[in-house]
Design a protein around this motif. Structure first.
Motif, short mmCIF file in Angstrom:
data_model
loop_
_atom_site.label_atom_id
_atom_site.label_comp_id
_atom_site.label_asym_id
_atom_site.label_seq_id
_atom_site.Cartn_x
_atom_site.Cartn_y
_atom_site.Cartn_z
N TYR A 19 50.42 40.23 55.04
CA TYR A 19 50.43 40.36 53.58
C TYR A 19 49.79 41.68 53.20
CZ TYR A 19 51.82 35.63 52.10
OH TYR A 19 52.52 34.49 51.84
N ASP A 20 50.12 42.19 52.03
CA ASP A 20 49.46 43.37 51.52
C ASP A 20 49.13 43.19 50.04
OD1 ASP A 20 48.35 45.90 52.03
OD2 ASP A 20 50.07 46.39 53.29
N ILE A 21 48.25 44.05 49.53
CA ILE A 21 47.79 43.94 48.15
C ILE A 21 48.78 44.62 47.22
CG2 ILE A 21 45.97 44.61 46.54
CD1 ILE A 21 44.01 44.49 48.89
N ARG A 22 49.20 43.89 46.19
CA ARG A 22 50.13 44.44 45.20
C ARG A 22 49.40 44.87 43.93
NH1 ARG A 22 55.63 41.34 44.01
NH2 ARG A 22 54.23 39.66 43.37
N ASP A 23 48.35 44.13 43.55
CA ASP A 23 47.64 44.49 42.33
C ASP A 23 46.22 43.94 42.38
OD1 ASP A 23 47.26 45.66 39.89
OD2 ASP A 23 48.12 44.03 38.73
N ILE A 24 45.29 44.63 41.70
CA ILE A 24 43.89 44.22 41.62
C ILE A 24 43.44 44.31 40.17
CG2 ILE A 24 41.52 44.77 42.29
CD1 ILE A 24 42.55 45.91 44.87
N TYR A 25 42.69 43.28 39.75
CA TYR A 25 42.12 43.31 38.42
C TYR A 25 40.70 42.74 38.51
CZ TYR A 25 40.92 41.33 33.84
OH TYR A 25 40.26 40.97 32.69
N GLN A 26 39.72 43.42 37.89
CA GLN A 26 38.35 42.91 37.82
C GLN A 26 38.05 42.50 36.39
OE1 GLN A 26 36.36 46.21 40.35
NE2 GLN A 26 34.96 44.46 40.52
N ASP A 27 37.60 41.24 36.21
CA ASP A 27 37.32 40.74 34.87
C ASP A 27 35.94 41.18 34.41
OD1 ASP A 27 35.47 39.02 36.10
OD2 ASP A 27 36.92 37.38 36.23
N SER A 28 35.52 40.69 33.25
CA SER A 28 34.24 41.12 32.66
C SER A 28 33.05 40.70 33.51
CB SER A 28 34.10 40.54 31.24
OG SER A 28 34.19 39.12 31.28
N GLY A 29 33.23 39.67 34.35
CA GLY A 29 32.16 39.24 35.25
C GLY A 29 32.21 39.94 36.59
N ARG A 30 33.06 40.95 36.73
CA ARG A 30 33.24 41.76 37.94
C ARG A 30 33.91 41.01 39.07
NH1 ARG A 30 33.32 46.49 36.29
NH2 ARG A 30 32.73 47.38 38.31
N ASP A 31 34.43 39.80 38.80
CA ASP A 31 35.18 39.06 39.83
C ASP A 31 36.54 39.71 40.04
OD1 ASP A 31 33.21 37.22 40.30
OD2 ASP A 31 34.00 35.71 38.93
N TYR A 32 37.03 39.58 41.28
CA TYR A 32 38.30 40.18 41.66
C TYR A 32 39.45 39.18 41.49
CZ TYR A 32 36.11 44.30 43.73
OH TYR A 32 35.42 45.46 43.93
N HIS A 33 40.51 39.61 40.84
CA HIS A 33 41.77 38.88 40.79
C HIS A 33 42.77 39.74 41.56
CE1 HIS A 33 40.44 36.18 37.42
NE2 HIS A 33 39.57 37.18 37.31
N ILE A 34 43.19 39.28 42.72
CA ILE A 34 44.05 40.09 43.59
C ILE A 34 45.38 39.39 43.81
CG2 ILE A 34 44.28 41.11 45.89
CD1 ILE A 34 41.33 41.48 46.01
N ASN A 35 46.44 40.13 43.56
CA ASN A 35 47.79 39.62 43.81
C ASN A 35 48.28 40.21 45.13
OD1 ASN A 35 51.03 40.30 43.27
ND2 ASN A 35 50.38 38.25 42.73
#
Length: 353
Positions: A142-158
């Motif tokens: 698998y590879d990373i397509r997208d990364i988003y960090q929310d206001s709590g600095r947690d990672y949301h990785i697709n």
């Protein structure tokens, strides 16, 4: 380099150029400091002496603010609610095993088809199963397509499957990038030096595919184990090669190779010689393979996957050095010591086959 090293090297007639070296064609190296060229050095013989470095995907560099790499992943000093690890190799497995054992939810994103490519696939399958038993979620190829960090600095990785393009979303509080895929000195591509899994490929004389270019590191020679004794042997050998005193291949002393997680995988000696007797002890996923010289009856190699692999491999190393025969070991009463019992069973099975 520390000042003590610099002084010692200079006292021995070594010229030192501090900076970033970039190999150029026609046997030259450009030395840069602060991205400014300072001088050009011509060479007759060249030795690359560096480890592979972590290759950080562009999307991580651009969208992640506080990820850990191979250089500092052991400095994580707080409990991660969700730990996302990108990469492959032993460091990935060790980190995942530690934090999963402590109760963290761990995710592994492996950009390759194999998680630990330098060990037998059967052992790798057992390692993966052990991690899954600890609730580690593993995404191979698998590879990373997208990364988003929310206001709590947690990672949301697709992430996306490299084959069927199926995607998943992962949420975690920490991100580690532990993928060693390239060397740390520029210019290798220009010279077309062959590489494999981040290592520069060499023959048994430490030569690359380019004439007069050599390479060695403690890690490359002995997987991830290095010692001053081995460094001295290789350094002396290279001096002889470069001064035309020695043409024979390099013979390194056998040292145990460990994968440091539980169950532990370890090897020592000759484990791929078809002319040797092979005896196996097996208990579930755990196993011990012993290799015996049929002419002299001595143990010449061992491969083990067992929670007590350190104890087993060190004991067998001692027995190999004593040159005691395998038959003598079978006939000796070791009372209730389980490690000896395992070794004895493997020896019996070797002679049965």
């Amino acid at each position: 380099l520390s000042q003590n090293y610099i002084k010692e090297l200079k006292d021995n007639g070594v010229d030192i150029f501090i900076g970033h070296g970039i190999v150029r064609p026609n046997q030259a190296i450009a030395v840069l400091r602060d991205e400014t060229p300072t001088r050009m050095i011509n060479w007759k013989n060249l030795i690359f002496a560096m480890e592979p470095v972590s290759s950080i995907p562009k999307i991580v560099r651009e969208k992640a603010s506080n990820y850990l790499t191979e250089a500092d992943y052991g400095t994580l000093d707080h409990f991660p609610n969700g730990l996302i690890i990108y990469g492959s190799g032993e460091s990935v497995v060790i980190a995942a095993n530690i934090w999963a054992s402590l109760g963290s939810q761990v995710y592994i994103i492996c950009p390759k088809k194999r998680l630990v490519p330098n060990i037998p696939e059967s052992v790798e399958k057992s390692i993966i199963q052990n991690l899954k038993d600890k609730r580690v979620r593993i995404y191979l190829d698998y590879d990373i397509r997208d990364i988003y960090q929310d206001s709590g600095r947690d990672y949301h990785i697709n992430i996306v499957d490299n084959d069927n393009k199926q995607s998943h979303n992962i949420l975690g509080s920490e991100l580690m990038v532990l993928d060693k895929t390239s060397t740390s000195l520029n210019g290798i591509e220009v010279l077309n030096i062959k590489q494999e899994d981040g290592w520069i490929k060499t023959d048994d004389k430490l030569r690359t595919n380019i004439e007069n270019i050599y390479t060695w590191t403690g890690s490359q020679l002995n997987q991830n184990k290095s010692s001053k004794k081995m460094d001295k042997i290789v350094a002396d050998y290279l001096i002889d090669v470069l001064t035309d005193k020695e043409k024979d291949s390099l013979n390194l002393p056998e040292e145990p190779y460990f994968l440091d997680f539980s169950p532990v995988y370890a090897t020592l000696g000759l484990i791929e010689d078809e002319n040797k007797l092979k005896g196996t002890y097996k208990n579930g996923n755990e196993f011990l393979n012993l290799f015996i010289n049929p002419d002299y009856g001595e143990i010449v190699g061992v491969e083990v996957f067992h929670p007590d692999a350190h104890e087993l491999i060190n004991l067998i190393e001692f027995l190999m050095k004593t040159e005691i025969s395998a038959q003598d070991l079978v006939e000796t009463d070791f009372s209730d010591q389980n490690t000896y019992k395992i070794i004895q069973e493997a020896i019996r099975n070797a002679y049965k086959s």
